[in-house]
Design an enzyme around this catalytic site. Sequence first.
Site, PDB file in Angstrom:
ATOM      1  N   GLU A  94      31.156   6.177  27.522  1.00  0.00           N
ATOM      2  CA  GLU A  94      30.988   8.122  26.802  1.00  0.00           C
ATOM      3  C   GLU A  94      30.979   8.711  28.364  1.00  0.00           C
ATOM      4  O   GLU A  94      31.282   8.362  29.156  1.00  0.00           O
ATOM      5  CB  GLU A  94      29.149   7.573  26.770  1.00  0.00           C
ATOM      6  N   CYS A 107      31.994  15.068  32.865  1.00  0.00           N
ATOM      7  CA  CYS A 107      31.555  13.915  33.764  1.00  0.00           C
ATOM      8  C   CYS A 107      32.020  12.840  33.813  1.00  0.00           C
ATOM      9  O   CYS A 107      31.259  12.116  31.660  1.00  0.00           O
ATOM     10  CB  CYS A 107      29.853  13.710  33.007  1.00  0.00           C
ATOM     11  N   CYS A 114      27.255  -0.803  33.454  1.00  0.00           N
ATOM     12  CA  CYS A 114      27.139  -0.884  35.205  1.00  0.00           C
ATOM     13  C   CYS A 114      26.345  -1.909  36.317  1.00  0.00           C
ATOM     14  O   CYS A 114      26.193  -2.688  35.609  1.00  0.00           O
ATOM     15  CB  CYS A 114      25.813   0.211  35.464  1.00  0.00           C
ATOM     16  N   CYS A 118      19.090   0.877  38.088  1.00  0.00           N
ATOM     17  CA  CYS A 118      18.445   1.684  38.699  1.00  0.00           C
ATOM     18  C   CYS A 118      17.862   1.169  37.193  1.00  0.00           C
ATOM     19  O   CYS A 118      17.363   1.339  36.677  1.00  0.00           O
ATOM     20  CB  CYS A 118      19.093   2.240  38.368  1.00  0.00           C
ATOM     21  N   CYS A 121      17.383   4.501  34.933  1.00  0.00           N
ATOM     22  CA  CYS A 121      18.858   4.791  33.982  1.00  0.00           C
ATOM     23  C   CYS A 121      19.261   3.948  33.403  1.00  0.00           C
ATOM     24  O   CYS A 121      18.861   3.105  32.916  1.00  0.00           O
ATOM     25  CB  CYS A 121      19.712   4.364  35.666  1.00  0.00           C
ATOM     26  N   CYS A 339      21.935  12.741  32.358  1.00  0.00           N
ATOM     27  CA  CYS A 339      22.785  11.905  33.700  1.00  0.00           C
ATOM     28  C   CYS A 339      21.408  10.826  33.285  1.00  0.00           C
ATOM     29  O   CYS A 339      19.832  10.797  32.617  1.00  0.00           O
ATOM     30  CB  CYS A 339      21.923  12.656  35.034  1.00  0.00           C
TER      31      CYS A 339
HETATM   32  N1  SAH Z   1      26.647   5.141  39.891  1.00  0.00           N
HETATM   33  C1  SAH Z   1      26.331   6.263  40.409  1.00  0.00           C
HETATM   34  C2  SAH Z   1      26.963   7.534  39.385  1.00  0.00           C
HETATM   35  C3  SAH Z   1      26.096   7.312  37.932  1.00  0.00           C
HETATM   36  S1  SAH Z   1      24.306   8.535  37.874  1.00  0.00           S
HETATM   37  C4  SAH Z   1      25.453   7.137  40.830  1.00  0.00           C
HETATM   38  O1  SAH Z   1      23.760   6.109  41.041  1.00  0.00           O
HETATM   39  O2  SAH Z   1      25.102   7.938  41.881  1.00  0.00           O
HETATM   40  C5  SAH Z   1      24.508   9.261  38.382  1.00  0.00           C
HETATM   41  C6  SAH Z   1      22.957  10.271  38.740  1.00  0.00           C
HETATM   42  O3  SAH Z   1      22.213  10.624  37.073  1.00  0.00           O
HETATM   43  C7  SAH Z   1      22.608   9.430  38.990  1.00  0.00           C
HETATM   44  O4  SAH Z   1      22.504  11.018  40.646  1.00  0.00           O
HETATM   45  C8  SAH Z   1      21.459   8.904  38.854  1.00  0.00           C
HETATM   46  O5  SAH Z   1      20.917   8.531  39.475  1.00  0.00           O
HETATM   47  C9  SAH Z   1      21.296   9.937  38.241  1.00  0.00           C
HETATM   48  N2  SAH Z   1      20.298   9.712  37.086  1.00  0.00           N
HETATM   49  C10 SAH Z   1      20.587   7.733  36.179  1.00  0.00           C
HETATM   50  N3  SAH Z   1      18.988   7.500  35.211  1.00  0.00           N
HETATM   51  C11 SAH Z   1      18.428   9.359  35.287  1.00  0.00           C
HETATM   52  C12 SAH Z   1      17.923   9.987  34.834  1.00  0.00           C
HETATM   53  N4  SAH Z   1      16.898   8.890  33.776  1.00  0.00           N
HETATM   54  N5  SAH Z   1      17.363  11.146  34.907  1.00  0.00           N
HETATM   55  C13 SAH Z   1      18.367  11.920  35.606  1.00  0.00           C
HETATM   56  N6  SAH Z   1      19.084  11.362  36.658  1.00  0.00           N
HETATM   57  C14 SAH Z   1      19.406   9.959  36.202  1.00  0.00           C
END
Ligand code: SAH
Length: 347
Positions: A94, A107, A114, A118, A121, A339
């Site tokens: 996406e 974006c 991935c 995390c 996420c 995000c």
């Molecule tokens: N792997 C990379 C890029 C993808 S995530 C990274 O970790 O930076 C993009 C951003 O979204 C990151 O800052 C991540 O921590 C944040 N993110 C992930 N899940 C989220 C959620 N449920 N709500 C808000 N931000 C989130």
Amino acid sequence: MSAQKKDIRALTKEQLRDFFVEQGDKAFRGNQVYEWLWQKSAHNFDDMTNVSIETRKMLEDNFVINHIKVDTMQRSSDGTVKNAVKLHDGLIVESVLIPTKSRTTACVSSQVGCSLDCKFCATARLKRMRNLNPDEIYDQVVAIDKESRLYFNRPLSNIVFMGMGEPLMNYNNVIKAIDKITSSEGLGMSPKRIVVSTSGVPKMIKKMADDDVKFKLAVSLHSAIDEVRTSIMPFNATFPLSDLREALEYWYKKTKNRITYEYVVWDGINDQKKDVEALIQFCKFAPSKVNLIEYNPIDDGEFQQASSKAIDMYVSMLEANHITVTVRRSRGKDIDAACGQLANKGS
Ligand code: SAH
């Protein structure tokens, strides 16, 4: 048959020029075809109208042009557009177009699924299937640029690598894609308008510094206390904060670029004074900016956005310590485009 043919866009311009020389043609033909492939985003050899029909046929016999295809497109009530794009092997990633008054931001994804885990996420729940190729990353940007022109009458202005995947775990392809995006033979965008967001892979941050990259770096920190960070971002056990900090110091010394931290404040996880103090300590070695991002719920409520009181505490303590802080609202939540919500749900 086509499975055995090579993706012509995997070739560099030099390799294409060499190919034509080997075929007894002129190296210049390689330049023409390269321009069709990248600047003009040709999907078929037959589109290459300044190349002879025999040459087009010869290319057809030897290569394929792998292109992504926007499979479904959803538009949010706030203008955000989410594309589910199908790759040549049928996998889906996406990408999102985020319009504001002054800019339109793409974006983009760097991996299918991935590599990281995390807990907050949605993408982390899809296991990593594979890295995206440079052209698959580039094509996402081209598709969003087209949509930006179509819906908002302006070209794309910014790119963030905050879609699916960990860009620094697909470093070479991300760099190749950015080279193309910024090259005058590609989209000619300024690297200063590109942000690569990482969960923090120390070795690769140092490599970026050594490679003298010109784009910006954002680090998804979420906590400056090891136990807390490991509990929400388990890979922190492998790359602890001390290693991350050392790599960032190296990055700052080499690039003199301010570091941006992405940070979500959750109820009962990192909403105490000690959490802010640790963050302030962590940031001290370089000019820093903290983006407090809104949490986008992905499930049954294990994680909850902290109270506005906790956010206010972060803002006032960071400001008192001369650390720039912004509070960012989510975009595209109603279509799962915000995000951490990218999980191929709509497709
Ligand atoms: N792997 C990379 C890029 C993808 S995530 C990274 O970790 O930076 C993009 C951003 O979204 C990151 O800052 C991540 O921590 C944040 N993110 C992930 N899940 C989220 C959620 N449920 N709500 C808000 N931000 C989130």
